[in-house]
Each structure stands twice: as C-alpha cells, then as structure tokens.
Design an enzyme around this catalytic site. Sequence first.
Site, PDB file in Angstrom:
ATOM      1  N   LYS A  99       9.277 -73.191 -25.986  1.00  0.00           N
ATOM      2  CA  LYS A  99       9.345 -72.542 -24.670  1.00  0.00           C
ATOM      3  C   LYS A  99      10.131 -73.431 -23.711  1.00  0.00           C
ATOM      4  CE  LYS A  99       6.285 -70.373 -21.216  1.00  0.00           C
ATOM      5  NZ  LYS A  99       4.884 -70.062 -20.852  1.00  0.00           N
ATOM      6  N   SER A 144       3.647 -65.118 -19.679  1.00  0.00           N
ATOM      7  CA  SER A 144       5.000 -65.628 -19.482  1.00  0.00           C
ATOM      8  C   SER A 144       5.685 -66.083 -20.768  1.00  0.00           C
ATOM      9  CB  SER A 144       4.957 -66.791 -18.505  1.00  0.00           C
ATOM     10  OG  SER A 144       4.289 -67.904 -19.078  1.00  0.00           O
ATOM     11  N   SER A 173      -0.880 -66.509 -20.381  1.00  0.00           N
ATOM     12  CA  SER A 173       0.524 -66.506 -20.812  1.00  0.00           C
ATOM     13  C   SER A 173       0.777 -66.789 -22.291  1.00  0.00           C
ATOM     14  CB  SER A 173       1.325 -67.514 -19.989  1.00  0.00           C
ATOM     15  OG  SER A 173       1.595 -66.990 -18.720  1.00  0.00           O
TER      16      SER A 173
END
Lengths: 95, 494
Positions: B79, B160, B184
């Site tokens: 990420k 997210s 998330s």
Amino acid sequence: MEVDSATVRRIAHLARIKITKAEEKSLENELSGIFEWVKQLDEVDVTDVEPMTSAVQMTLRLRPDKVTDGEKADEVTANAPLKEDGFFVVPKVVE
Amino acid sequence: MSDLTKLTIAQARTALAAKEFSAQELTQAFIDAIAAGNEKLNAYVLPTPELALEQARQSDKRLAAGKAGDLEGIPLGIKDLFCTKGVRTTACSKILAEFVPPYESTVTQNLWDQGAVLLGKLNNDEFAMGSSNETSAYGPVVNPWRRAGDDQTDLVPGGSSGGSAASVAAELCLGATATDTGGSIRQPAALTGTVGIKPTYGRCSRWGTVAFASSLDQAGPLTKTVRDNAILLKAMASFDPKDSTSVDVPVPDYEAAIGKSIKGLTVGVPKEYRIEGMPKEIEALWSQGIEWMKDAGAKIKDVSLPHTKYALPAYYIVAPAECSSNLARYDGIRYGLRVPGEDITALYENTRAAGFGEEVKRRILIGTYVLSAGYYDAYYLKAQKVRTLIKRDFDDTFKDVDVLLTPTTPGPAFGIGEVSGDPVQMYLNDIFTVTVNMAGLPAISVPAGLSSQGTPLGLQLIGRAFDEETLFQTAATIESAAGDLARPTPWWRH
C-alpha cells in the site's frame, strides 16, 4: 446551521487551507450535516467516565537521553521543493 | 507451466523450496499479470518490475544456498502508505508529489528481511481517508468483481486499502500490506472476496507508515486465504522500539492456529449489530455463519454491546482531530508540493489548498473545529469518554465469550460514483468495523458467500487484545465451511 460560513472561514484559516467562496458554501452544509449526526453522542451519559488516552494499557517506555541519529542534512532536505546548502528555503518570516 | 499467479503464498513457498520453479519465474508471472491488467483496475500506482526481478534474483541465490527466509521469493504489493526507501511514496495525495523516502517502514523492512519481493506500490484513498478508494489522487480502483449479468458497471473495491484488495482478488500479487483506521482492511476484504485482519493496536509497528489517526491506525495483511493471512501477519508484526505504542510481546506462529477445532469455544453474537434496515442477505449470511459455528462444535451466546451505535460518530471526532494534527506537517517547505504565496502563511494556505483533496480537507477542518478553543471538551473529550465505554462493553463481553461474530459490511460492493454527495452515507460503510479500532482490538474479515448480485460478502470475527490466534482458528473454520467460492472472471486482462 451548526456551522456558519464565518466559522468555516475561521477554521480554514486555523488549518492553513485557502478555500474558495463555493467551497465555503458546500463545507458549511457538509460540516453542519456531520455535526448534526455527531450530536447523537449527547444521549450518552459520561459522568465519571475517564477519557481513553491509550488503546492498549501500557506504560510509555523511556530510553537514555542520547543522540542515536543525525548528520543527515542531505537526506533530510532531499525531498524539499526549495533548498540550499542543506537548508530549507522559506519566504522572509522576520522583518 | 500452469498459471503461477493462481497460487497461494503457502503453495508458492512449498513449490519454491522444492525448486518446481524459480523466484524469478514467479515474479515474472506477476509482472506480466500487472502489465496485462493494471490499466483497467488501477490497483498499482507504481509498479516496480526491475526492482522486483533484482530482489527475486537474490531470493533464488538464497534458496539455492539453503538460506531462505519465511517469505523467500514471495511477490507482494505494498500500500502506498508504507514508506519504501528509494521508491516513491505518496499516500495517493498530490501534496506528497514525488516524495521518495530516505528510509524504510518497519513493516516493509520486516518483509524484505524474510525475502519478500516488492511488485510495486498500491493505490488507496488519499491518506487512507475513504471507504471506496474514490478519493485517491491517482483515480479510483476498479473492483475485479462485477454484478452478475452486468459488465458495464464498475464497482468500488472498498477502501481505503482498495488497491491492496483488488490486486489480491485479481491475482496481481500473492498478498498485500494494508492499513486499517476504521475498517480500511476489513471492508475492502469483504467487498473483494479476500481475507483481511486488523491486528491488535500495537502489534505492527507504525514507524514509517504515513500517519492518519495515530491512536487508531494499524497495519495488517490482505490475502487470498486465512492461512496466507497468518503467514503474512507473522512476518509484518514485531516489537519496534521506534514506535512508542508498539507492544513488547512475542509474535506467535499464527499458522499453527489453522486447522485447530473450535469445539468448546464460545462465540458471541452482539444484538446491536442487527441494525435497522439491514439487507436480508446480510442477515442470512450472518445466520449461516452462526450455523457453521454450531456445526463445528462452538457454543453460541447472545451478547450486548450497548454503546455500539456511538462508535461511528465518536470516530468522526477522534479520527479527524488526530488527522488535523498529523497532517499539519504538510507545509510546502520540507517535502512535496509547494505553491508560492506573498508570505509564508499564504504559501501554507495555497500549498494545502492545492495539495489536499476534498475529503482530506473536510476531515482536517472537522478536526480543527473539534480541537479549537471552546469546543475541545464538548467534542474531543466527550468522544474519548465514549471510547472508554465502548472498550468497557468489549471487556465485559469477553469475560463470557472467546470471539464475536458479525457481518463485515452492511452491504456488497457499490458502483463507482453511486455513494456521493452526503459524506455521512459513505461513513456508514464502516458501521460494523469501526468499533474495534476505537477499542484497539483485533478483527478479521473472511469471505463467506455471495450477494444476490453475485458479488462477495464477508463475515467479521472480533477477538480479545493480542488473541489473533483465535481469530485465525475461527476464520479458517468459516473458510472451510463456506467452501470454494466463485472467482471473478478476468475481464481486465488484455
């Protein structure tokens, strides 16, 4: 309205974010909506309840007060948009 | 050779050790898959193929020398919230521009120390603020799943960690790192048919991870299977003196918990998660999960967590407050974007106006407001007291139960652009996931079935602090009871 346009301007300045007139208007609505929704917390009785300060019960660790890192001016300023001789360049702040 | 991207981490590890293929061949298979599929999915914001192949070469050397790490030659996506030394890291925000970290986050360093390979940086909501991956400066990620009979509507992968979830679901990596502040990791896991755990607060170091809300942020893995999740979490987790909230407890061998019977465990079913207007298919999935638990020999107990409904509004005070403080560092001076102004205040204001997206600005402003003079007690202090009550509910309940079972999300993946206009509607996506962030507890989402639209749904298990093992044990039971779920057809390949 929970949050009026003067408040939006005030907090935007505190947060150092320039906002346009149009943004001011939509933020007024959105923030008011969010604070209206958050108001349900008023139903909760928090008398004698301690605020949570840490997600997990623990004592903060201490370490010896010694320098463990440093002498990296080039690395520290490597990503700066404006730099000179290992310094950040800023507009004149003090007259 | 069969398609190597279809393997799990556990299978790839065994095959690499048996020299069935090399780490370079495995990595090349994923580089090809990314090249063929990323344009449509937008999961990677920065593929790093040369670096990946170089790391794979080193892995092959170590494999040949019998010095393989736990993740030797395993290709992973990271990420874009984790700082990677020498590799651009942006948190998918314009304000970080072309920021290249001069250091490595502890979590990713742990992975490289075990021989893992970096395939690239993955898309996410800007600064991890969002539930649909639509707030990214690099544009939305598209969910590999589509509604049955509808090949026109692009669905969100959740957020997210949308890039992480989509890349695992589309087999553009074997596993991915992610972060979870209010859901998330778990919400995108549920919406893409993948497994995601948010470990106990303090389990994974936050050092070198771009901060959103420091008392809530926690890193964790997204993978295809529960076993892979256990393998990856073991590698990510560590005690780290560089993070003052990192907890000094040993990291267990999570994989050992998989396959252990849950006979005799008590599974709590909290009534407050049965919210008004909950879709029938979510209710049905939850009931199915309860049946699976009973069939496996667990005891079911109805429990009550009375402050559940206040977790989300309290979160929208605490998280923006911490965000406004953390994001004060983006000033246009030290790194990232700089937009000039007539004086230094104008420089700050112009830079932050141009650099932050709408949702991030909104949250900074909420946070600034609740922390400003005269409002601190009414909002921030109150929310932190409510947080104590939420934590107390869990503490009381875990005296009688070993694990809690709930749905992960109130519904399946929605279309890009379908939930817009009212921010609160988007926030409601995290209604079942945000409670554990407020309490610091671990929770896992595991795929459990498909919606009436043919898209994935997940069940969530919540555990005691530092009892991730019971979560893996129970999640593996759900995984095997659910059986082989359908996979999305690879429409994204060209």
